[in-house]
Design a protein around this motif. Structure first.
Motif, PDB file in Angstrom:
ATOM      1  N   ASN A  72      -1.387 -36.775-131.605  1.00 58.63           N
ATOM      2  CA  ASN A  72      -0.826 -35.429-131.763  1.00 58.63           C
ATOM      3  C   ASN A  72      -1.683 -34.374-131.067  1.00 58.63           C
ATOM      4  OD1 ASN A  72       1.343 -36.302-133.344  1.00 58.63           O
ATOM      5  ND2 ASN A  72       0.195 -36.057-135.246  1.00 58.63           N
ATOM      6  N   GLY A  73      -2.993 -34.415-131.325  1.00 59.10           N
ATOM      7  CA  GLY A  73      -3.885 -33.420-130.738  1.00 59.10           C
ATOM      8  C   GLY A  73      -3.931 -33.491-129.232  1.00 59.10           C
ATOM      9  N   ARG A  74      -4.004 -34.713-128.691  1.00 60.10           N
ATOM     10  CA  ARG A  74      -4.032 -34.872-127.237  1.00 60.10           C
ATOM     11  C   ARG A  74      -2.748 -34.392-126.587  1.00 60.10           C
ATOM     12  NH1 ARG A  74      -5.603 -40.953-126.936  1.00 60.10           N
ATOM     13  NH2 ARG A  74      -5.456 -40.757-129.203  1.00 60.10           N
ATOM     14  N   ARG A  86     -13.088 -33.045-138.749  1.00 57.22           N
ATOM     15  CA  ARG A  86     -12.460 -32.153-137.772  1.00 57.22           C
ATOM     16  C   ARG A  86     -12.751 -30.699-138.137  1.00 57.22           C
ATOM     17  NH1 ARG A  86      -6.631 -35.113-136.443  1.00 57.22           N
ATOM     18  NH2 ARG A  86      -7.545 -37.124-135.835  1.00 57.22           N
ATOM     19  N   GLU A 122      -8.397 -26.853-138.225  1.00 50.36           N
ATOM     20  CA  GLU A 122      -7.414 -27.930-138.121  1.00 50.36           C
ATOM     21  C   GLU A 122      -7.144 -28.558-139.481  1.00 50.36           C
ATOM     22  OE1 GLU A 122      -6.494 -32.069-135.650  1.00 50.36           O
ATOM     23  OE2 GLU A 122      -8.236 -30.856-135.127  1.00 50.36           O
ATOM     24  N   ASN A 126     -11.080 -37.829-141.341  1.00 45.78           N
ATOM     25  CA  ASN A 126     -10.521 -36.648-140.677  1.00 45.78           C
ATOM     26  C   ASN A 126     -11.100 -35.329-141.190  1.00 45.78           C
ATOM     27  OD1 ASN A 126      -7.182 -38.062-140.207  1.00 45.78           O
ATOM     28  ND2 ASN A 126      -8.955 -38.067-138.845  1.00 45.78           N
ATOM     29  N   GLY A 136       0.671 -29.886-131.845  1.00 44.33           N
ATOM     30  CA  GLY A 136       0.949 -31.306-131.716  1.00 44.33           C
ATOM     31  C   GLY A 136       1.268 -31.948-133.050  1.00 44.33           C
ATOM     32  N   HIS A 137       0.559 -31.526-134.090  1.00 49.35           N
ATOM     33  CA  HIS A 137       0.839 -32.071-135.423  1.00 49.35           C
ATOM     34  C   HIS A 137       2.227 -31.661-135.903  1.00 49.35           C
ATOM     35  CE1 HIS A 137      -3.119 -33.742-135.878  1.00 49.35           C
ATOM     36  NE2 HIS A 137      -3.706 -32.572-135.710  1.00 49.35           N
ATOM     37  N   ARG A 140      -4.078 -27.692-131.212  1.00 50.41           N
ATOM     38  CA  ARG A 140      -3.853 -29.043-131.728  1.00 50.41           C
ATOM     39  C   ARG A 140      -2.805 -29.077-132.836  1.00 50.41           C
ATOM     40  NH1 ARG A 140      -7.406 -33.144-130.826  1.00 50.41           N
ATOM     41  NH2 ARG A 140      -7.162 -33.884-132.984  1.00 50.41           N
ATOM     42  N   LEU A 141      -2.750 -28.003-133.630  1.00 54.37           N
ATOM     43  CA  LEU A 141      -1.769 -27.988-134.720  1.00 54.37           C
ATOM     44  C   LEU A 141      -0.335 -28.022-134.202  1.00 54.37           C
ATOM     45  CD1 LEU A 141      -3.385 -25.534-137.299  1.00 54.37           C
ATOM     46  CD2 LEU A 141      -2.880 -27.969-137.639  1.00 54.37           C
ATOM     47  N   THR A 164      -3.054 -30.665-126.442  1.00 50.84           N
ATOM     48  CA  THR A 164      -4.103 -30.252-125.501  1.00 50.84           C
ATOM     49  C   THR A 164      -3.642 -30.402-124.062  1.00 50.84           C
ATOM     50  OG1 THR A 164      -5.830 -30.874-127.089  1.00 50.84           O
ATOM     51  CG2 THR A 164      -6.486 -30.677-124.790  1.00 50.84           C
TER      52      THR A 164
END
Length: 252
Positions: free
Chosen positions: A32-34, A81, A85, A78, A46-47, A43-44, A37
């Motif tokens: 998700n984060g990648r 992090r 995040e 996690n 992506g989540h 990153r959120l 990015t």
């Protein structure tokens, strides 16, 4: 006591006599984060996109023959992090659970959570308890969401529970067997996963269901989770059906 080995001859077979159709699929939803990015987004983002894919995959699961699904949402590691995040994820979990409660119940999905809840925000724990109560008894699909989950932590807590009972004289050490250990795990009552899928190209198991997945098949896909679709899940199940699962035995 001898280990319990699945009776292959009594299990429904897959395509062309291959592996049985997977009753339980577990997913490590990575990337998700990648994904965010790569697009220059937080990153959120992506989540949030990954959460949309969860809904699609869960909706498709029963028609693909899946009756149990476990998804790795947040591990015990996690917490390392960024605070932003972690707080964002916890808020997203609570809002998503509240928002989807009625729809999951309507679809016949039973929602349960695995992992250590004690460090979680009280509002999140309350929301988790409420949807578990609301969906209990639904039988179309059981969806287990792993939040603050770590396989070693789960085994530690199970061992502590058994040790307390031995110390109190409720059971003897000789009575401890595999079935008892399984009954003390967060996943008690669910069959072990037949198939574990990890997205994003990583090939680690990351402390996910180490006891339950002892005989699971694994599939590692390069797809980042926000791009993972029900069609890809279907393709993976087709490949799974061509595997021969011997559980330590030999081919007949």
């Amino acid at each position: 006591m001898a280990p319990s080995i699945p009776d292959i001859a009594q299990t429904p077979q897959g395509h062309e006599g291959g592996a049985p159709a997977p009753l339980h699929v577990a997913i490590i939803m990575d990337g998700n984060g990648r994904w965010a990015t790569q697009r220059g987004w937080p990153r959120l983002a992506g989540h949030r996109k990954g959460a949309e894919q969860i809904k699609k995959v869960v909706q498709a699961a029963p028609d693909l023959g899946i009756r149990y699904m476990t998804i790795y949402a947040f591990s015990t590691e996690n917490w390392k992090r960024s605070t932003q995040e972690v707080l964002g994820l916890m808020k997203m979990f609570r809002l998503m659970i509240k928002r989807e409660a009625a729809e999951l119940s309507r679809q016949g999905v039973e929602l349960r959570f695995i992992g250590d809840r004690t460090p979680l925000d009280p509002l999140l724990r309350e929301t988790m308890d409420a949807i578990e109560t609301r969906t209990k008894g639904n039988s179309k699909l059981t969806l287990a969401v792993a939040i603050n989950y770590g396989g070693r932590d789960e085994l530690k807590r199970a061992a502590q529970s058994i040790a307390r009972d031995v110390a109190e004289g409720k059971i003897t050490a000789d009575e401890v067997d595999e079935a008892m250990i399984s009954s003390r795990l967060d996943s008690a009552g669910m069959p072990d996963p037949d198939l574990v899928i990890r997205s994003s190209g990583e090939t680690r198991t990351s402390n996910f269901l180490p006891w339950q997945a002892a005989y699971s098949e694994y599939e590692f896909t390069p797809t980042l989770w926000p791009d993972f679709t029900p069609d890809e899940l279907s393709d993976i199940l087709d490949r799974f059906a061509g595997r021969e699962r011997r559980f330590g035995g030999v081919a007949s």
